[in-house]
Design a protein around this motif. Structure first.
Motif, PDB file in Angstrom:
ATOM      1  N   LEU A 229       1.149  -1.527   0.143  1.00 14.38           N
ATOM      2  CA  LEU A 229      -0.209   0.294   0.082  1.00 14.38           C
ATOM      3  C   LEU A 229       0.220   0.897  -0.307  1.00 14.38           C
ATOM      4  N   VAL A 258     -12.200  -4.321  -9.295  1.00 17.37           N
ATOM      5  CA  VAL A 258     -11.980  -3.293  -8.901  1.00 17.37           C
ATOM      6  C   VAL A 258     -13.396  -2.842  -7.366  1.00 17.37           C
ATOM      7  N   LYS A 261     -15.954  -5.063  -4.502  1.00 16.13           N
ATOM      8  CA  LYS A 261     -15.574  -4.905  -3.469  1.00 16.13           C
ATOM      9  C   LYS A 261     -15.385  -6.107  -2.780  1.00 16.13           C
ATOM     10  N   LEU A 267      -6.525  -1.412  -7.651  1.00 19.19           N
ATOM     11  CA  LEU A 267      -6.290  -0.779  -8.945  1.00 19.19           C
ATOM     12  C   LEU A 267      -4.461  -0.387  -8.219  1.00 19.19           C
ATOM     13  N   HIS A 272      -5.023   7.387  -3.101  1.00 19.40           N
ATOM     14  CA  HIS A 272      -3.698   8.392  -2.059  1.00 19.40           C
ATOM     15  C   HIS A 272      -4.519   8.944  -1.259  1.00 19.40           C
ATOM     16  N   PHE A 319     -14.195   5.405  -9.545  1.00 22.38           N
ATOM     17  CA  PHE A 319     -12.835   6.277  -9.214  1.00 22.38           C
ATOM     18  C   PHE A 319     -13.379   7.715  -9.512  1.00 22.38           C
ATOM     19  N   LEU A 324     -10.194   9.442  -7.047  1.00 27.98           N
ATOM     20  CA  LEU A 324      -8.755   8.133  -7.162  1.00 27.98           C
ATOM     21  C   LEU A 324      -7.971   8.410  -8.700  1.00 27.98           C
ATOM     22  N   ASN A 327      -0.617   7.697  -8.628  1.00 24.90           N
ATOM     23  CA  ASN A 327      -0.116   8.194  -8.061  1.00 24.90           C
ATOM     24  C   ASN A 327       1.132   7.489  -8.569  1.00 24.90           C
TER      25      ASN A 327
END
Ligand code: CMC
Length: 391
Positions: A229, A258, A261, A267, A272, A319, A324, A327
């Motif tokens: 993570l 994805v 749940k 993903l 972040h 997303f 999301l 990152n």
């Protein structure tokens, strides 16, 4: 059942653990600055060691300061011959992050003259030793895993060039440096140098708050970075892309998985805690990926896959509603792979990059007379008093 608690904040979502002058992030706007300088400007114009100086000492160095710093760092990059035996004891298939955490922790056994956090001169020399030896230890970790001989550093080369040669060179031949590759790696390392109170930096600070030595604190930070993570996400992204490719799975199908749940699949390289907008580092990494693969003449279908995945995810309500975005880890793996690093080694590159931030944060805390030992509370939910049978 318990009194005296003022707040309950799992994951420290709402708690500032420290004051700091080092790094500023505005997660809504996607802004990252080191000591006030935008990350985009540093990535384009600075060097790894110049940015390290900025983070650690607070200002950009003068030319003389940078020359002196570079000289000192390069001249501490030899590793004691006895110390090198540490690389022989690990199985070849050991994860390099475990080897690195052990090796950096073990530096404290060889440098017992620079362990006292209350002595500024010792803190300074251990700072230089860490910066100098970290990439060398990383290269030796890689070489040992491949069964190849360890090279000595060559101080006619700069910091990043030296690392590349130690990682990929052999004693038999002159190592041919590709300046586009070393420039790109330097840029990636700059992007990783600090990121305020992330999990590994908070770990470094927590360990440092006990007045443990800096080698022990950084070793703990490496272990915290290891997780998928956090820094381990760069390795996880590549596994994810490879798996999608190997299984011939359609991107929309993967995205649906994805979103469900129950699948437990995330993903990787997306999302972040702080950025609720495009991670400014990810933009630079994405552009760098195209430059490096072009330069090396590599056509990696995994890069195309990553780009398609990004496009599909960014248009998807799941997303968008959770804000999301890609990152820093989303595109780095594709670049490291093209450079020739094994997937297992990717997070070590993150650690080399993050080292100056860990050091700067440790030193900031260590120099602050108001620092207290970090010691969170808990909410006790267990049994009330009961008695051992027969008592
Ligand atoms: N894929 C799918 N769903 C996600 C993802 C993801 N990558 N990230 C967050 N979510 C969902 C999460 O399930 C939750 O949904 P809901 O509100 O329905 O319960 C919501 O978005 C908020 O997520 P969270 O887990 O509460 O957010 P967090 O701030 O605790 O976690 C994170 C941040 C980075 C751990 C998480 O986004 C994640 O696991 N990302 C994938 C791993 C990754 O790329 N890590 C690298 C982070 S950047 C570099 C670094 O710091 O090392």
């Amino acid at each position: 059942r318990q009194t005296g608690l003022t707040s309950f904040d799992p994951g420290f979502v709402n708690t500032a653990s420290t004051r700091s002058n080092i790094t500023f992030i505005d997660g809504d706007k996607g802004i990252l600055r080191y000591r006030g300088y935008p990350i985009e400007e540093l990535a384009e114009h600075s060097s790894f060691l110049e940015t390290a100086w900025l983070l650690i000492y607070g200002e950009l160095p003068t030319k003389e300061q940078l020359d002196d710093f570079t000289y000192r760092v390069l001249h501490h990059n030899m590793v004691n011959e006895d110390f090198k035996r540490i690389f022989d004891i690990f199985p070849k298939e050991a994860h390099p992050m475990s080897v690195m955490a052990s090796a950096v922790g073990a530096l404290s056994t060889f440098y017992q003259d620079s362990l006292d956090p209350t002595d500024p001169e010792q803190v300074e020399i251990s700072t230089i030793r860490l910066l100098a030896k970290m990439p060398v230890l990383a290269a030796y970790t890689l070489k040992r895993s491949l069964g190849e001989p360890l090279l000595y550093p060559d101080n006619r080369l700069g910091y990043v060039e030296n690392f590349l040669r130690l990682a990929f060179g052999t004693p038999a031949e002159e190592y041919e440096l590709n300046p586009v590759v070393s420039k790109a790696l330097e840029r990636l390392l700059i992007l990783h140098e600090d990121h305020e109170q992330n999990a590994s930096t908070s770990t470094v600070r927590l360990v440092g708050s006990t007045q443990a030595n800096i080698f022990a604190s950084i070793s703990a930070g490496i272990n915290a970075l290891f997780g998928p993570l956090h820094g381990g996400a760069n390795e996880a992204v590549l596994h994810m892309l490879q798996q999608i490719s190997d299984e011939g799975m359609g991107i929309p199908d993967f995205v649906e998985k994805v979103k469900n749940k129950e699948s437990g699949i995330r993903l990787m390289g997306f999302g972040h805690r702080v950025y609720k907008n495009y991670d400014p580092r990810a933009k630079i990494v994405k552009a760098t990926a195209e430059t490096v693969l072009d330069e090396l003449g590599v056509h990696d279908p995994l890069l195309d896959l990553a780009m398609q995945l990004e496009e599909v995810a960014l248009k998807d309500d799941y997303f968008q509603s959770r804000r999301l975005y890609p990152n820093v880890d989303f595109y780095t793996g594709v670049i490291y792979k093209a450079m020739g690093f094994p997937t297992k080694f990717f997070t070590v590159l993150f650690a080399i990059g993050r080292l100056p931030g860990w050091i700067a944060q440790w030193r900031e805390q260590n120099a602050d007379p108001t620092t207290k030992i970090g010691r969170p509370h808990q909410l006790y939910l267990g049994e009330t008093e009961r008695h051992y049978p027969g008592v």
